[in-house]
Design a protein around this motif. Structure first.
Motif, PDB file in Angstrom:
ATOM      1  N   GLY A 112      -8.457  -7.799   2.452  1.00 52.18           N
ATOM      2  CA  GLY A 112      -8.270  -6.335   2.938  1.00 52.18           C
ATOM      3  C   GLY A 112      -8.624  -5.476   1.829  1.00 52.18           C
ATOM      4  O   GLY A 112      -8.861  -4.391   1.898  1.00 52.18           O
ATOM      5  N   ALA A 113      -7.785  -5.877   0.807  1.00 47.32           N
ATOM      6  CA  ALA A 113      -7.830  -5.025  -0.375  1.00 47.32           C
ATOM      7  C   ALA A 113      -9.264  -4.953  -1.018  1.00 47.32           C
ATOM      8  O   ALA A 113      -9.902  -3.812  -1.277  1.00 47.32           O
ATOM      9  CB  ALA A 113      -6.859  -5.320  -1.806  1.00 47.32           C
ATOM     10  N   ALA A 114     -10.077  -5.892  -0.832  1.00 47.26           N
ATOM     11  CA  ALA A 114     -11.317  -5.860  -1.252  1.00 47.26           C
ATOM     12  C   ALA A 114     -12.132  -5.145  -0.169  1.00 47.26           C
ATOM     13  O   ALA A 114     -13.188  -4.353  -0.621  1.00 47.26           O
ATOM     14  CB  ALA A 114     -11.897  -7.322  -1.332  1.00 47.26           C
ATOM     15  N   LEU A 115     -11.867  -4.968   1.018  1.00 43.51           N
ATOM     16  CA  LEU A 115     -12.590  -4.233   1.962  1.00 43.51           C
ATOM     17  C   LEU A 115     -12.420  -2.705   1.637  1.00 43.51           C
ATOM     18  O   LEU A 115     -13.200  -1.984   1.587  1.00 43.51           O
ATOM     19  CB  LEU A 115     -12.291  -4.678   3.150  1.00 43.51           C
ATOM     20  N   VAL A 116     -11.001  -2.553   1.407  1.00 42.48           N
ATOM     21  CA  VAL A 116     -10.917  -1.127   1.139  1.00 42.48           C
ATOM     22  C   VAL A 116     -11.488  -0.431  -0.213  1.00 42.48           C
ATOM     23  O   VAL A 116     -11.967   0.561  -0.276  1.00 42.48           O
ATOM     24  CB  VAL A 116      -9.264  -0.778   0.898  1.00 42.48           C
ATOM     25  N   LEU A 131       1.777   0.490   5.741  1.00 41.82           N
ATOM     26  CA  LEU A 131       1.792   1.785   4.867  1.00 41.82           C
ATOM     27  C   LEU A 131       1.831   1.089   3.453  1.00 41.82           C
ATOM     28  O   LEU A 131       1.402   1.535   2.397  1.00 41.82           O
ATOM     29  CB  LEU A 131       2.863   2.447   5.092  1.00 41.82           C
ATOM     30  N   GLY A 132       2.897   0.231   3.378  1.00 42.69           N
ATOM     31  CA  GLY A 132       2.822  -0.581   1.830  1.00 42.69           C
ATOM     32  C   GLY A 132       1.625  -1.021   1.045  1.00 42.69           C
ATOM     33  O   GLY A 132       1.065  -0.961  -0.070  1.00 42.69           O
ATOM     34  N   PHE A 133       0.748  -1.564   2.025  1.00 45.48           N
ATOM     35  CA  PHE A 133      -0.572  -2.069   1.759  1.00 45.48           C
ATOM     36  C   PHE A 133      -1.120  -0.987   1.072  1.00 45.48           C
ATOM     37  O   PHE A 133      -1.914  -1.242  -0.026  1.00 45.48           O
ATOM     38  CB  PHE A 133      -1.147  -2.872   2.979  1.00 45.48           C
ATOM     39  N   TYR A 134      -1.569   0.116   1.712  1.00 45.79           N
ATOM     40  CA  TYR A 134      -2.323   1.250   1.230  1.00 45.79           C
ATOM     41  C   TYR A 134      -1.522   1.963   0.158  1.00 45.79           C
ATOM     42  O   TYR A 134      -2.403   1.976  -0.893  1.00 45.79           O
ATOM     43  CB  TYR A 134      -2.552   2.332   2.387  1.00 45.79           C
ATOM     44  N   GLU A 135      -0.434   1.994  -0.045  1.00 45.40           N
ATOM     45  CA  GLU A 135       0.398   2.577  -1.066  1.00 45.40           C
ATOM     46  C   GLU A 135       0.174   1.795  -2.333  1.00 45.40           C
ATOM     47  O   GLU A 135      -0.205   2.142  -3.363  1.00 45.40           O
ATOM     48  CB  GLU A 135       1.896   2.616  -0.861  1.00 45.40           C
ATOM     49  N   ARG A 136       0.055   0.324  -2.314  1.00 44.28           N
ATOM     50  CA  ARG A 136      -0.483  -0.357  -3.493  1.00 44.28           C
ATOM     51  C   ARG A 136      -1.751  -0.126  -4.012  1.00 44.28           C
ATOM     52  O   ARG A 136      -2.096  -0.561  -4.947  1.00 44.28           O
ATOM     53  CB  ARG A 136      -0.244  -1.886  -3.145  1.00 44.28           C
TER      54      ARG A 136
END
Length: 159
Positions: free
Chosen positions: A101-105, A129-134
């Motif tokens: 997910g982080a790699a896609l962002v 939310l926490g995923f995107y905040e990180r």
């Protein structure tokens, strides 16, 4: 969970069905979002990212910019041609917890920068939310229902 070897790239025209298959799995099947809402008229204007591994498609995301982003997200203050609107981020069950997910962002951000865009806006499901905040995104505004019955919150990040 271990890392899943994946390649993340801008999807070519022949790969859009792979993107849609992941979205159907995650949003339509798992989250019970009607397919008519999930697959929308903005797909033809979007830049789609696709993550694939040895077993096929693993994840996807899309972003809008320019006129389509302004039209769809005017309610949120997207009124310029320099904002990428990230959406439809989906990682199949088999690849969750692997960093995909982080790699896609990051791939969305990289492609947006390449296009000269300076900000990413998104509407996150509140559980994410926490995923995107990180990843450096800041939440703003109240929680809202964007039509799916799932609570969301606006977030953005300068590039």
């Amino acid at each position: 969970m271990s890392r899943v070897p994946a390649q993340v790239r801008v999807a070519g025209p022949g790969e859009l069905e792979d993107c849609f298959a992941v979205r159907r799995e995650v949003f339509v099947t798992e989250q019970n979002i009607p397919e008519a809402e999930e697959m929308d008229a903005y797909d033809v204007h979007a830049v789609h990212l696709l993550a694939t591994g040895p077993s096929g498609p693993l994840g996807t995301a899309r972003f809008l910019h320019g006129g389509p982003a302004r039209r769809k997200y005017a309610h949120a203050g997207v009124d310029d041609d320099l904002t990428a609107v990230l959406g439809r981020l989906a990682v199949g069950r088999a690849a969750r917890g692997t960093g995909l997910g982080a790699a896609l962002v990051r791939a969305v951000e990289d492609e947006a920068r390449r296009l000269g865009l300076t900000r990413v806006y998104l509407e996150s499901q509140t559980h994410a939310l926490g995923f995107y905040e990180r990843l450096g995104y800041a939440a703003h505004g109240p929680v809202f229902d964007e039509g799916s019955g799932i609570p969301h919150r606006a977030m953005s990040k300068p590039l």
